[in-house]
Design an enzyme around this catalytic site. Structure first.
Site, PDB file in Angstrom:
ATOM      1  N   GLY A 162      -2.715   0.886   1.589  1.00 61.68           N
ATOM      2  CA  GLY A 162      -4.142   1.092   1.308  1.00 61.68           C
ATOM      3  C   GLY A 162      -4.806   1.817   2.468  1.00 61.68           C
ATOM      4  N   SER A 163      -6.139   1.836   2.453  1.00 62.23           N
ATOM      5  CA  SER A 163      -6.878   2.618   3.452  1.00 62.23           C
ATOM      6  C   SER A 163      -7.218   1.805   4.700  1.00 62.23           C
ATOM      7  CB  SER A 163      -8.160   3.167   2.821  1.00 62.23           C
ATOM      8  OG  SER A 163      -8.968   2.090   2.395  1.00 62.23           O
TER       9      SER A 163
ATOM     10  N   GLU B  10       4.289  -5.539  -1.366  1.00 60.11           N
ATOM     11  CA  GLU B  10       3.337  -6.232  -0.489  1.00 60.11           C
ATOM     12  C   GLU B  10       3.555  -7.737  -0.523  1.00 60.11           C
ATOM     13  OE1 GLU B  10      -0.320  -4.797  -2.099  1.00 60.11           O
ATOM     14  OE2 GLU B  10      -0.587  -3.340  -0.488  1.00 60.11           O
TER      15      GLU B  10
ATOM     16  N   GLY C  92      -4.304  -5.184   3.461  1.00 59.06           N
ATOM     17  CA  GLY C  92      -5.659  -5.215   2.922  1.00 59.06           C
ATOM     18  C   GLY C  92      -5.742  -6.093   1.690  1.00 59.06           C
TER      19      GLY C  92
HETATM   20  O1  DER Z   1      -3.270  -2.097  -3.124  1.00 55.75           O
HETATM   21  C1  DER Z   1      -3.372  -2.958  -2.264  1.00 55.75           C
HETATM   22  O2  DER Z   1      -2.924  -4.126  -2.383  1.00 55.75           O
HETATM   23  C2  DER Z   1      -4.199  -2.638  -1.041  1.00 55.75           C
HETATM   24  O3  DER Z   1      -3.803  -3.436   0.046  1.00 55.75           O
HETATM   25  C3  DER Z   1      -5.638  -2.947  -1.421  1.00 55.75           C
HETATM   26  O4  DER Z   1      -5.676  -4.252  -1.861  1.00 55.75           O
HETATM   27  C4  DER Z   1      -6.587  -2.731  -0.268  1.00 55.75           C
HETATM   28  O5  DER Z   1      -6.789  -1.362  -0.167  1.00 55.75           O
HETATM   29  P1  DER Z   1      -7.974  -0.786   0.738  1.00 55.75           P
HETATM   30  O6  DER Z   1      -7.655  -1.260   2.160  1.00 55.75           O
HETATM   31  O7  DER Z   1      -7.859   0.689   0.597  1.00 55.75           O
HETATM   32  O8  DER Z   1      -9.249  -1.357   0.222  1.00 55.75           O
END
Ligand code: DER
Length: 233
Positions: free
Chosen positions: A30-31, A107, A86
């Site tokens: 994720g970001s 994950e 994340g």
């Molecule tokens: O796809 C995922 O599980 C990512 O970890 C997501 O849950 C969080 O992505 P973000 O940091 O871009 O909000």
């Protein structure tokens, strides 16, 4: 902007608080986790830390390689000291919805392999109950051949809508790093998430859900005012 600086503040705090020399680290997707890898690379370089990283997606693997961090996998490094990832939303018991980026399968495996699973997120993910802010539902990874019966079973047993996730930069459905499809189950009421997770997991064709129940023990939320809120359960 506020959201990005909130992500960065949470990510930096988590890496500063939990990463030590010789640590084996699960790297989420994720970001927000991009900032965590940035900070990890800074610390490894500055402090001469020896850290081994296991990715949770092709994206995470690229982050590790592009930051010249030591890349490993769960065959070589089956036990991790810490996993940092994340979330799309967390409730006040740190039950998580994950998989907004479609990476929930690896994950969850990596988070489960870590002694400590640390969540990093901006204030938009910090909810009292699931569904309060995140409206895209719970991602469910399914075998492509089974997505239709799984969709029908979920909707008839649990209500709501289970939507096949369509790709944006590719014609057709999203295909995960594992060659599967994703159903986004938009639930229409609150549930016992532990119970629901088990029910969904039992449906033939379901590979993994984006419900992380009793896994995260600590979360760092970057807040709108620039502070970082720490939640331990
Ligand atoms: O796809 C995922 O599980 C990512 O970890 C997501 O849950 C969080 O992505 P973000 O940091 O871009 O909000």
């Amino acid at each position: 902007d506020k959201v990005e600086s909130a992500k960065k503040a949470a990510a930096f705090r988590a890496v500063d608080n939990h990463i030590k020399d010789a640590h084996r680290v699960g790297i989420g997707s994720g970001s927000t986790v991009v900032y965590a890898v940035e900070r990890l690379a800074q610390r490894v370089h500055k402090e001469g830390l020896k850290v081994t990283c296991v990715p949770t997606s092709f994206q995470a693997r690229q982050l590790i390689v592009n930051n010249n961090l030591i890349l490993s996998d769960l065959e070589i490094t089956p036990q991790l000291d810490v996993a940092i990832d994340g979330a799309d939303e967390a409730d006040n018991k740190l039950t998580l919805i994950k998989g907004g980026g479609g990476c929930q399968l690896q994950e969850k495996i990596v988070a489960a392999a870590a002694n400590l699973f640390v969540v990093i997120a901006d204030y938009r993910k910090n909810s009292r109950v699931l569904g309060e802010q995140w409206t895209k539902g719970v991602p469910i990874e399914v075998l492509p051949m089974a997505y239709r019966p799984v969709q029908m079973k979920i909707e008839s047993k649990l209500g709501g809508k289970a939507i096949l996730r369509q790709a944006k930069a590719k014609a057709g459905p999203v295909v995960t790093d594992n060659g599967n499809f994703v159903l986004d189950w938009v639930f229409d009421r609150t549930h016992d998430w532990q119970q629901v997770n088990q029910e969904i997991m039992m449906i033939p064709g379901v590979v993994e859900t984006g419900l992380f129940v009793n896994m995260a023990k600590i979360a760092y939320f970057g807040m709108e005012d620039g502070t970082v809120k720490e939640l331990q359960v």
